[in-house]
Design an enzyme around this catalytic site. Structure first.
Site, PDB file in Angstrom:
ATOM      1  N   LYS A   1       0.843  -1.180  -0.176  1.00  0.00           N
ATOM      2  CA  LYS A   1       0.076   0.077  -0.116  1.00  0.00           C
ATOM      3  C   LYS A   1       0.981   1.109   0.109  1.00  0.00           C
ATOM      4  CE  LYS A   1      -2.624   0.660   3.704  1.00  0.00           C
ATOM      5  NZ  LYS A   1      -2.827   1.965   4.057  1.00  0.00           N
TER       6      LYS A   1
ATOM      7  N   ARG B   1       2.856   6.007  -3.344  1.00  0.00           N
ATOM      8  CA  ARG B   1       4.041   6.798  -3.973  1.00  0.00           C
ATOM      9  C   ARG B   1       4.306   6.609  -5.444  1.00  0.00           C
ATOM     10  NH1 ARG B   1       4.065   5.801   1.569  1.00  0.00           N
ATOM     11  NH2 ARG B   1       5.453   6.916   2.979  1.00  0.00           N
TER      12      ARG B   1
ATOM     13  N   ARG C   1      -8.348  12.548  12.948  1.00  0.00           N
ATOM     14  CA  ARG C   1      -6.865  12.253  12.976  1.00  0.00           C
ATOM     15  C   ARG C   1      -6.149  13.762  12.763  1.00  0.00           C
ATOM     16  NH1 ARG C   1      -5.453   6.836   9.523  1.00  0.00           N
ATOM     17  NH2 ARG C   1      -3.346   7.176  10.497  1.00  0.00           N
TER      18      ARG C   1
ATOM     19  N   SER D   1       7.345   9.835  11.634  1.00  0.00           N
ATOM     20  CA  SER D   1       6.113   9.388  10.819  1.00  0.00           C
ATOM     21  C   SER D   1       6.738   9.586   9.290  1.00  0.00           C
ATOM     22  CB  SER D   1       5.158  10.346  10.972  1.00  0.00           C
ATOM     23  OG  SER D   1       4.372  10.616   9.626  1.00  0.00           O
TER      24      SER D   1
ATOM     25  N   GLN E   1       4.772   9.551   6.576  1.00  0.00           N
ATOM     26  CA  GLN E   1       3.724  10.525   6.114  1.00  0.00           C
ATOM     27  C   GLN E   1       4.275  12.030   6.037  1.00  0.00           C
ATOM     28  OE1 GLN E   1       0.231   9.380   7.563  1.00  0.00           O
ATOM     29  NE2 GLN E   1      -0.028   7.482   6.703  1.00  0.00           N
TER      30      GLN E   1
ATOM     31  N   ASP F   1       2.038  -0.808  12.007  1.00  0.00           N
ATOM     32  CA  ASP F   1       0.935  -1.515  11.534  1.00  0.00           C
ATOM     33  C   ASP F   1       0.623  -2.641  11.907  1.00  0.00           C
ATOM     34  OD1 ASP F   1       0.586   1.366  10.634  1.00  0.00           O
ATOM     35  OD2 ASP F   1       1.070   0.606   8.356  1.00  0.00           O
TER      36      ASP F   1
ATOM     37  N   ARG G   1      -5.601   2.180  18.682  1.00  0.00           N
ATOM     38  CA  ARG G   1      -5.255   0.890  18.555  1.00  0.00           C
ATOM     39  C   ARG G   1      -4.883   0.381  20.089  1.00  0.00           C
ATOM     40  NH1 ARG G   1      -2.834   0.616  12.667  1.00  0.00           N
ATOM     41  NH2 ARG G   1      -5.086   0.431  11.772  1.00  0.00           N
TER      42      ARG G   1
ATOM     43  N   ARG H   1      -7.076  -3.089  10.331  1.00  0.00           N
ATOM     44  CA  ARG H   1      -5.992  -3.869  10.666  1.00  0.00           C
ATOM     45  C   ARG H   1      -6.736  -4.724  11.881  1.00  0.00           C
ATOM     46  NH1 ARG H   1      -2.293  -3.378   7.218  1.00  0.00           N
ATOM     47  NH2 ARG H   1      -1.817  -1.356   6.371  1.00  0.00           N
TER      48      ARG H   1
END
Ligand code: S3P
Length: 420
Positions: free
Chosen positions: A5, A10, A109, A154, A156, A303, A334, A376
């Site tokens: 993913k 990207r 988020r 991160s 991201q 993850d 989570r 997940r």
């Protein structure tokens, strides 16, 4: 395995900026990566979705670095934080207005983590709740390079700043406290960008020539393979072969940890494709023992913690997870949801502000559990159900589509989906 993913997002974003055509085979089939394609199409990029040898493929006609156009409507990243955060980085440099939003979960988020660094680069970007949340509004314009220490480890944030840095007037330097997945750096380097990664520091020069399109076959997603790695290790009669799986060292924390726990894993046919390492992995029934997971290991398996928690429940002894406060801002909180749902199945888990303690060796029993609309968590609960006594009912199990639409079929679980 479905295509990775992170690499799929990207590959399609960066090839959109190149001048020319690229074919991306084994493109991740989940809804997250489709959201990226939909946003790029709205920005004027031609992306054809096809199938090659039964796996999804995307054919991209890159517009070149000045070819994106203003979208006629709000862009919707749906459930995908990677789409939203990476596009924020890209769109701050484009000479038009963009508004990006997401679904109810993504709108909760944190976006300040990308908004603030981009503002330091001179970007005109703001968000709801005092520049903290989506929708995000971007008035693209001129940017300057930045010397940034990442506020949280991160990939991201790093990738958003790299995308902005490609179009800035001066060089950009990014310092990471801990290594995070480096797919952006690998792909950009193969496309001709001037980017250098030394230890945990990345330096990047603004683009001075067009990016070269790169066609590639996306490696299998190790984050999806994780469900089979744990299922094979905890099942009492298993041997599973996972072919063509990505084993980028910034992503293999799950493998190192399972090996530490005593899992029987083997690697065959290790090779490189399009700048990413991959291998076939074999996992067999194992006797697992509890371990401690913390520090630099956390971004390498962030993850996979929900499914590692399932391994921890079955292992003998304690599994301690620390320094993983990032889990609280994922698709669900989570720490809370993993502890709550596995406890319903009989696990003994003590949630902590930055992780959890799992007291292994308790027998799991099937019952009604909730995915909290977190893909997940749904798949991790399915792995737990394989070793639980009795039937397990997972609420909102369809959410696996976000990253792995064929999960139920591949796992051989007969899933009856009801509307309730
Ligand atoms: C991702 C980075 C990680 C990961 C997410 C995908 C990426 O998030 O949890 O699923 O593709 O860059 P953070 O960058 O927020 O740690």
């Amino acid at each position: 395995m479905p295509g990775d993913k992170s690499i799929s997002h990207r590959a399609v974003i960066l090839n959109s900026l190149a001048k020319g055509k690229a074919a991306i085979d084994n493109y991740a089939p989940g809804k997250d990566c489709l959201a990226t394609i939909t946003c790029l199409r709205a920005l004027g990029v031609t992306v054809h979705a096809t199938r090659v040898q039964d796996s999804p493929s995307a054919l991209i006609s890159g517009t070149g670095e000045t070819g994106l156009q203003e979208a006629r409507n709000v862009l919707n990243a749906r459930n995908s934080a990677t789409t939203l955060r990476l596009l924020c980085g890209l769109l701050t440099s484009q000479p038009f207005l963009s508004v990006i939003t997401g679904d109810a979960s993504l709108r909760k988020r944190p976006m300040d983590r990308v908004i603030a660094p981009l503002q330091l680069m001179g970007a005109d970007i703001s968000g709801r709740g005092g520049d903290c949340l989506a929708p995000v509004v971007i008035k693209g314009g001129k940017l300057r390079g930045v010397d940034l220490t990442l506020p949280v480890p991160s990939a991201q944030i790093k990738s958003a700043v790299i995308l902005a840095g490609l179009f800035a007037s001066t060089n950009t330097m990014i310092r990471q406290p801990v290594a995070t997945r480096d797919h952006t750096e690998r792909l950009l380097t193969s496309m001709g960008a001037q980017l250098e990664a030394r230890g945990n520091t990345i330096s990047l020069a603004p683009l001075c020539s067009p990016l070269t399109p790169v066609s590639l076959r996306i490696p299998g997603d190790i984050s999806s393979a994780a469900y089979f790695l744990v299922a094979g290790a905890i099942h009492r009669d298993a041997r599973i072969v996972i072919r063509d799986c990505g084993i980028n060292p910034t992503r293999t924390g799950i493998i190192d940890t399972l090996l530490d726990m005593g899992a029987r894993l083997e690697f065959h046919n290790e090779r490189m494709e399009a700048g990413e390492p991959l291998a076939d992995i074999v996992v067999e029934s194992s006797e697992l023992r509890g371990v401690e997971i913390s520090g630099d290991m956390i971004p390498r398996l962030i993850d996979e913690i929900p499914v590692l928690a399932v391994a921890g429940c079955v292992a003998t002894g304690k599994t301690i997870i620390r320094n993983a406060e990032e889990l609280t801002v994922k698709e669900s909180n989570r720490i809370a949801t993993v502890a709550r749902e596995l406890s319903r199945m009989g696990a003994r888990i003590e949630p902590l502000p930055d992780g959890m303690i799992i007291y292994g060796g308790t027998a799991l029993s099937g019952t009604e559990v909730d995915s909290h609309l977190d893909h997940r968590l749904a798949m991790s609960l399915a792995v737990a159900s394989l070793v639980a006594r009795g039937e397990t009912i997972i609420k909102d199990a369809h959410v696996a589509q976000i990253s792995y639409p064929a999960f139920w079929q591949d796992m051989g679980i007969t899933a009856g989906f009801s509307d309730s």
